[in-house]
Design a protein around this motif. Structure first.
Motif, PDB file in Angstrom:
ATOM      1  N   ARG A  46       0.793  -0.975  -0.266  1.00 53.71           N
ATOM      2  CA  ARG A  46      -0.296  -0.011  -0.025  1.00 53.71           C
ATOM      3  C   ARG A  46       1.094   0.540  -0.444  1.00 53.71           C
ATOM      4  O   ARG A  46       1.584   1.208   0.567  1.00 53.71           O
ATOM      5  N   TYR A  47       0.027   2.511  -0.718  1.00 59.17           N
ATOM      6  CA  TYR A  47       0.689   3.541  -1.022  1.00 59.17           C
ATOM      7  C   TYR A  47      -0.159   4.179   0.189  1.00 59.17           C
ATOM      8  O   TYR A  47      -0.978   4.957  -0.369  1.00 59.17           O
ATOM      9  N   ALA A  48       0.172   5.514   1.004  1.00 61.82           N
ATOM     10  CA  ALA A  48      -0.842   5.900   2.360  1.00 61.82           C
ATOM     11  C   ALA A  48      -0.364   7.300   2.087  1.00 61.82           C
ATOM     12  O   ALA A  48      -0.069   7.887   3.410  1.00 61.82           O
ATOM     13  N   PRO A  49      -0.616   8.017   1.174  1.00 62.86           N
ATOM     14  CA  PRO A  49      -0.443   9.182   1.400  1.00 62.86           C
ATOM     15  C   PRO A  49      -1.776   9.630   2.476  1.00 62.86           C
ATOM     16  O   PRO A  49      -2.584   9.841   2.618  1.00 62.86           O
ATOM     17  N   ASN A  50      -1.477  11.416   2.678  1.00 64.22           N
ATOM     18  CA  ASN A  50      -2.240  12.280   3.226  1.00 64.22           C
ATOM     19  C   ASN A  50      -2.838  12.952   2.968  1.00 64.22           C
ATOM     20  O   ASN A  50      -1.918  13.937   1.545  1.00 64.22           O
ATOM     21  N   PRO A  51      -4.126  13.045   1.731  1.00 66.29           N
ATOM     22  CA  PRO A  51      -4.043  13.756   1.048  1.00 66.29           C
ATOM     23  C   PRO A  51      -4.316  15.520   1.539  1.00 66.29           C
ATOM     24  O   PRO A  51      -5.821  15.834   1.260  1.00 66.29           O
ATOM     25  N   ASN A  52      -3.599  16.462   1.311  1.00 67.88           N
ATOM     26  CA  ASN A  52      -3.610  17.369   2.314  1.00 67.88           C
ATOM     27  C   ASN A  52      -2.633  17.891   0.981  1.00 67.88           C
ATOM     28  O   ASN A  52      -2.948  20.000   0.804  1.00 67.88           O
ATOM     29  N   ALA A  53      -1.984  17.633  -0.110  1.00 65.60           N
ATOM     30  CA  ALA A  53      -1.735  18.404  -1.260  1.00 65.60           C
ATOM     31  C   ALA A  53      -1.167  17.155  -1.903  1.00 65.60           C
ATOM     32  O   ALA A  53      -1.220  15.816  -1.803  1.00 65.60           O
ATOM     33  N   GLY A  54      -0.647  17.086  -3.537  1.00 69.52           N
ATOM     34  CA  GLY A  54      -0.176  16.155  -4.735  1.00 69.52           C
ATOM     35  C   GLY A  54       1.290  15.668  -4.099  1.00 69.52           C
ATOM     36  O   GLY A  54       1.292  16.020  -2.629  1.00 69.52           O
ATOM     37  N   GLY A  72       3.087   6.356 -13.868  1.00 68.64           N
ATOM     38  CA  GLY A  72       2.673   4.255 -15.192  1.00 68.64           C
ATOM     39  C   GLY A  72       2.527   4.079 -13.419  1.00 68.64           C
ATOM     40  O   GLY A  72       2.428   2.771 -13.567  1.00 68.64           O
ATOM     41  N   VAL A  73       1.745   4.682 -11.971  1.00 69.84           N
ATOM     42  CA  VAL A  73       1.849   3.502 -11.442  1.00 69.84           C
ATOM     43  C   VAL A  73       0.360   3.005 -11.478  1.00 69.84           C
ATOM     44  O   VAL A  73      -0.181   3.359 -11.664  1.00 69.84           O
ATOM     45  N   GLU A  74       0.387   1.091 -11.272  1.00 64.92           N
ATOM     46  CA  GLU A  74      -0.976   1.228 -11.270  1.00 64.92           C
ATOM     47  C   GLU A  74      -1.480   0.868 -10.185  1.00 64.92           C
ATOM     48  O   GLU A  74      -0.712  -0.540  -9.171  1.00 64.92           O
ATOM     49  N   ILE A  75      -2.783   1.130  -9.796  1.00 63.60           N
ATOM     50  CA  ILE A  75      -3.877   1.303  -8.110  1.00 63.60           C
ATOM     51  C   ILE A  75      -4.228   0.188  -8.647  1.00 63.60           C
ATOM     52  O   ILE A  75      -5.404  -0.150  -9.309  1.00 63.60           O
ATOM     53  N   SER A  76      -4.804  -0.984  -7.939  1.00 58.73           N
ATOM     54  CA  SER A  76      -5.681  -2.079  -8.005  1.00 58.73           C
ATOM     55  C   SER A  76      -7.157  -1.500  -6.830  1.00 58.73           C
ATOM     56  O   SER A  76      -8.075  -1.761  -7.503  1.00 58.73           O
ATOM     57  N   GLU A  77      -6.334  -0.704  -6.156  1.00 65.71           N
ATOM     58  CA  GLU A  77      -7.905  -0.182  -5.425  1.00 65.71           C
ATOM     59  C   GLU A  77      -7.914   0.539  -4.408  1.00 65.71           C
ATOM     60  O   GLU A  77      -6.523   1.177  -4.068  1.00 65.71           O
ATOM     61  N   ILE A  78      -8.693   1.245  -3.988  1.00 72.75           N
ATOM     62  CA  ILE A  78      -8.071   3.217  -3.540  1.00 72.75           C
ATOM     63  C   ILE A  78      -9.468   2.564  -2.228  1.00 72.75           C
ATOM     64  O   ILE A  78     -10.371   2.217  -1.866  1.00 72.75           O
ATOM     65  N   GLY A  84       3.426  -9.269  -8.859  1.00 72.80           N
ATOM     66  CA  GLY A  84       1.899  -9.788  -9.021  1.00 72.80           C
ATOM     67  C   GLY A  84       1.686  -9.704  -7.806  1.00 72.80           C
ATOM     68  O   GLY A  84       2.016  -9.550  -6.548  1.00 72.80           O
ATOM     69  N   GLY A  85      -0.014  -9.376  -7.241  1.00 67.67           N
ATOM     70  CA  GLY A  85       0.004  -8.804  -6.313  1.00 67.67           C
ATOM     71  C   GLY A  85      -0.880  -7.301  -6.570  1.00 67.67           C
ATOM     72  O   GLY A  85      -1.779  -7.125  -7.586  1.00 67.67           O
ATOM     73  N   LYS A  86      -1.217  -6.591  -5.394  1.00 66.71           N
ATOM     74  CA  LYS A  86      -2.336  -5.602  -5.240  1.00 66.71           C
ATOM     75  C   LYS A  86      -1.049  -4.325  -5.155  1.00 66.71           C
ATOM     76  O   LYS A  86      -0.964  -4.459  -3.779  1.00 66.71           O
ATOM     77  N   PHE A  87      -1.670  -2.982  -5.365  1.00 67.61           N
ATOM     78  CA  PHE A  87      -1.299  -1.835  -4.862  1.00 67.61           C
ATOM     79  C   PHE A  87      -2.456  -0.910  -4.887  1.00 67.61           C
ATOM     80  O   PHE A  87      -3.532  -0.766  -5.343  1.00 67.61           O
ATOM     81  N   ILE A  88      -2.407  -0.983  -3.246  1.00 64.65           N
ATOM     82  CA  ILE A  88      -3.112  -0.441  -3.056  1.00 64.65           C
ATOM     83  C   ILE A  88      -3.097   0.633  -2.023  1.00 64.65           C
ATOM     84  O   ILE A  88      -2.404   1.497  -1.233  1.00 64.65           O
ATOM     85  N   LEU A  89      -4.389   2.270  -2.662  1.00 62.76           N
ATOM     86  CA  LEU A  89      -4.157   3.817  -2.400  1.00 62.76           C
ATOM     87  C   LEU A  89      -4.952   3.994  -1.243  1.00 62.76           C
ATOM     88  O   LEU A  89      -5.914   3.370  -1.481  1.00 62.76           O
ATOM     89  N   ARG A  90      -4.152   4.017  -0.220  1.00 60.41           N
ATOM     90  CA  ARG A  90      -5.229   4.372   0.960  1.00 60.41           C
ATOM     91  C   ARG A  90      -4.451   5.600   1.006  1.00 60.41           C
ATOM     92  O   ARG A  90      -3.799   6.484   1.927  1.00 60.41           O
ATOM     93  N   TYR A  91      -5.667   6.347   1.477  1.00 56.34           N
ATOM     94  CA  TYR A  91      -5.881   7.752   1.759  1.00 56.34           C
ATOM     95  C   TYR A  91      -5.594   7.256   3.565  1.00 56.34           C
ATOM     96  O   TYR A  91      -6.834   7.390   3.989  1.00 56.34           O
ATOM     97  N   ASP A  92      -4.846   8.457   4.016  1.00 54.13           N
ATOM     98  CA  ASP A  92      -4.584   8.335   5.376  1.00 54.13           C
ATOM     99  C   ASP A  92      -4.538   9.511   6.133  1.00 54.13           C
ATOM    100  O   ASP A  92      -4.172  11.232   5.843  1.00 54.13           O
ATOM    101  N   ASP A  93      -6.200   9.995   6.064  1.00 51.38           N
ATOM    102  CA  ASP A  93      -6.856  11.264   6.031  1.00 51.38           C
ATOM    103  C   ASP A  93      -7.821  11.351   7.112  1.00 51.38           C
ATOM    104  O   ASP A  93      -9.129  11.608   7.140  1.00 51.38           O
TER     105      ASP A  93
END
Ligand SMILES: [Zn+2]
Length: 555
Positions: free
Chosen positions: A98-106, A161-167, A126-135
C-alpha cells in the motif's frame, strides 16, 4: 564535460570496478580517448588524475556510485548485473502493498519514491497496489485533507505509471476502527483517559499510571460511548491503548488511539464524526484488514511499528514484513515541506502547486520531465537504508537520455536585439535534430535582419568572423548591423552565435526567473505540452500559446 569531470567519471568507474580503489594508469587511456586534445600533456594530465584519484579512493562504494550516477548514470548501467537486485524477502505467492499518502496536497518526488517502489514490487511479484488515503487528521491545519488533493494524487500516480488496484479512504472506515477499539476495551487493553494532557505527560515521564487506567471495562465502555455521542469537549478525553507505563521508550507508553475533533469539516465526511483515530491506530487496522504483506516505510516512522506491535499482539494479528529505507534529499529541488509550499502559494511566491520551483510531480510534468526518468532513477537508487542525497542535476541527466532523441530543435535567443543584414535575402534549410533525421527539417527565411542575444553582442567584431549557427559567418559593419563575411569556412575557434531571423516574443519560466526572448515562429505549430530543445539554451516544454510561454526543464 570538462577534463576534470571526465577524469572523475573514469576514476569513479575504475574504483567501483576494483573494490573502491582506482588506478591512475588504467584511468589515463580512458581520459585520452574522450579528451584527445590533451594526449601530448601526459605529465600534467597524470598529475590531475592522481589528485582526483586521491579523493575518489577516499569515498565508500556507495558514495562513489552516487557520485558517478550524478555525472553519468549510463556508466553504471553497463554493469547492471552487479547492481543489487531489488527484491523482497518472505514472498509467499502474491504481495499486497500500500501507498498511504495524506491527501493534503499532491505528490512530491519523495512521495513518488515510496509509490514507485511499492509499484515496482507489486509488478515484480504480482499482487495488489492499494492506494490508501490516510485522511484522518482534520484537526491540524497543515495536515488537513483537501478535496483537490485526492484527485491530484491519483493523477500523479497515473502520470508516474503506477497501477492502482484498489482505493481506500481511512476517513470512510471510522466505524471499523471503533469496532476494533471496543474489542480492545473488552479485553481490558484500552481505556478512556480524561486527564489533562500536561498532567498525563508528567505521569508518563515518571512511568506512573493515571487513575483512568484502572477503570472497569464497563466504565470505559460508558465513557467511550460518551465520546462518540459528543458528551466530551475537544481535549477533555482521549482513547488510549494499554501498553506498559514503565516501558523503556516513553513514546510507546499508553499511546493515544483516538481523540475528539470538534467541527472537523472533513472534505469527505463533513461533520459526521468527531472521534478521530490517530495514524498509528488507523493504519494498523487497515494493514491487517487489507491483508498487506509488505510495508515500505521511511526510517523516521520506525516508531509506528513499535507502537502497532502492541495492538497486533493483543489482537493476535501478524505484522506485515517491514522494509525501512532512509531519507532521500534532492539538492536543488526546493523545499519538501508541503506547509511551506502552501504558504508560498498563498503569498504568491509560487504560482501554484505546479510551480517549476517546487519538487512536486506536477511541476516536473509541467517542465517536460518524462515520468520514466523519475521511475528509472528511483528504482536504481533502490532501498538504501541510510540517508542519501541526490540532486536535481542527476534527475535531469536521466531525463535528457530519454527525451533528447525525440526533442525537436528550435532557435531561441534571450533578450533579443535586432541586427540589420541588408545584403541578405535567402532561405536556408536546417535539420530539426542533429542526429535523428526522422524528425525532418525546416526552412528558415533570412531577410534583411537577424536577432541575437544581448549577451552575444560583445563577440561581434569588425575584424573577426563569428558564426551564426547553421547559417553563415558574419562580421560587424557598425553597431546593429552585420554583413556576410567573405570567408565562409567554419573554424573551430570561431565564436558561435545563436540567432533567430523572425520570430515570436516569448517567455521561458526557469524556476524563479522569467527569461524573455524570441523564438522562431514555426514553433507555433507545435501542440501545448510538446517538449523541445532550444538550441544552446536547454530543454523546454510548451506551456501555453497566449502569451507564448515555455517552462525550462534543464540544459
Ligand atoms: Zn487519565
Amino acid at each position: 564535460m570538462n577534463l576534470e569531470t571526465v577524469i572523475e567519471k573514469h576514476a569513479l568507474k575504475n574504483a567501483i570496478d576494483h573494490d573502491g580503489k582506482a588506478n591512475a594508469k588504467a584511468v589515463f587511456p580512458k581520459v585520452i580517448s574522450e579528451f584527445p586534445e590533451v594526449k601530448n600533456q601526459v605529465k600534467e594530465v597524470m598529475q590531475k588524475i592522481e589528485l582526483i584519484l586521491k579523493n575518489v579512493n577516499k569515498l565508500g562504494d556507495g558514495d562513489q556510485k552516487i557520485k558517478l550516477l550524478k555525472i553519468d548514470p549510463s556508466m553504471l548501467e553497463k554493469r547492471k548485473p552487479e547492481i543489487k537486485e531489488l527484491k523482497l524477502e518472505n514472498v509467499q505467492g502474491k504481495v499486497v502493498m500500500r501507498y498511504a499518502p495524506n491527501p493534503n496536497a499532491g505528490m512530491h518526488i519523495g512521495n513518488a519514491r515510496a509509490a514507485l517502489l511499492n509499484d515496482f514490487f507489486v509488478k515484480k511479484y504480482g499482487g495488489k497496489f492499494i492506494l490508501r488515503y490516510d485522511d484522518t487528521d482534520p484537526k491540524n491545519e497543515n495536515k488537513k485533507p483537501n478535496k483537490q488533493a485526492y484527485k491530484q494524487i491519483e493523477n500523479d500516480l497515473n502520470w508516474l505509471g503506477v497501477e492502482i488496484s484498489e482505493i481506500q479512504y481511512a476517513s470512510k472506515r471510522l466505524g471499523k476502527y471503533y469496532t476494533i477499539f471496543e474489542e480492545l476495551i473488552k479485553k481490558s487493553k484500552a481505556y478512556i483517559c480524561t486527564c489533562e494532557s500536561e498532567e498525563w505527560k508528567d505521569l508518563r515521564r515518571t512511568g506512573a499510571a493515571c487513575t483512568c487506567r484502572s477503570n472497569s471495562i464497563y466504565e470505559n465502555k460508558r465513557k467511550w460511548n460518551m465520546m462518540l455521542f459528543g458528551d466530551f469537549k475537544q481535549g477533555t478525553a482521549v482513547a488510549r491503548l494499554k501498553t506498559d507505563m514503565k516501558f523503556r521508550d516513553p513514546a510507546q507508553r499508553d499511546w493515544v488511539c483516538f481523540r475528539i475533533v470538534n467541527k472537523p469539516n472533513h472534505p469527505i465526511t463533513k461533520n459526521k464524526h468527531t472521534v478521530w483515530p490517530l495514524l498509528d491506530f488507523a493504519s494498523a487496522v487497515d494493514d491487517h484488514d487489507f491483508g498487506v504483506t509488505h510495508i515500505l516505510r521511511g526510517q523516521d516512522l520506525v516508531i509506528s511499528e513499535r507502537r502497532q506491535n502492541w495492538l497486533y499482539s493483543y489482537l493476535h494479528w501478524n505484522y506485515p514484513l517491514v522494509i525501512t529505507y532512509g531519507h532521500m534529499g534532492v539538492e536543488g529541488a526546493g523545499t519538501f515541506s508541503k506547509s511551506l509550499m502552501s504558504k508560498g502559494i498563498t503569498k504568491k511566491k509560487y504560482s501554484g502547486w505546479n510551480d517549476p520551483q517546487l519538487p512536486m510531480i506536477t511541476s516536473y510534468a509541467r517542465r517536460g520531465f518524462h515520468p520514466e526518468s523519475i521511475k528509472k532513477m528511483i528504482i536504481e537508487i533502490g532501498l538504501t537504508g541510510g540517508k542519501i542525497n541526490i540532486s536535481e542535476d542527476m534527475l535531469s541527466s536521466y531525463n535528457k537520455k530519454i527525451i533528447d532523441h525525440d526533442a525537436k530543435r528550435y532557435f531561441f535567443v534571450k533578450n533579443h536585439q535586432r541586427h540589420l543584414m541588408k545584403d541578405v535575402n535567402q532561405e536556408i534549410t536546417v535539420p530539426n535534430h542533429p542526429t535523428n533525421p526522422t524528425l525532418g527539417e525546416r526552412k528558415i527565411n533570412v531577410k534583411g535582419k537577424v536577432y541575437i542575444s544581448k549577451d552575444d553582442v560583445q563577440f561581434l567584431k569588425k575584424t573577426v568572423d563569428c558564426r551564426l549557427i547553421d547559417f553563415a559567418n558574419v562580421k560587424l559593419v557598425k553597431k546593429g548591423e552585420l554583413k556576410l563575411s567573405t570567408r565562409q569556412e567554419i573554424k573551430k575557434e570561431m565564436q558561435k552565435i545563436q540567432w533567430v531571423s523572425s520570430g515570436e516574443k516569448c517567455e521561458v519560466i526557469n524556476k524563479e526567473k522569467v527569461v524573455k526572448g524570441l523564438v522562431e515562429e514555426s514553433v507555433l505549430k507545435e501542440k501545448i505540452g510538446t517538449v523541445m530543445q532550444f538550441v544552446r539554451y536547454g530543454f523546454v516544454r510548451l506551456d501555453k500559446k497566449k502569451p507564448l510561454t515555455f517552462v525550462f526543464a534543464h540544459k
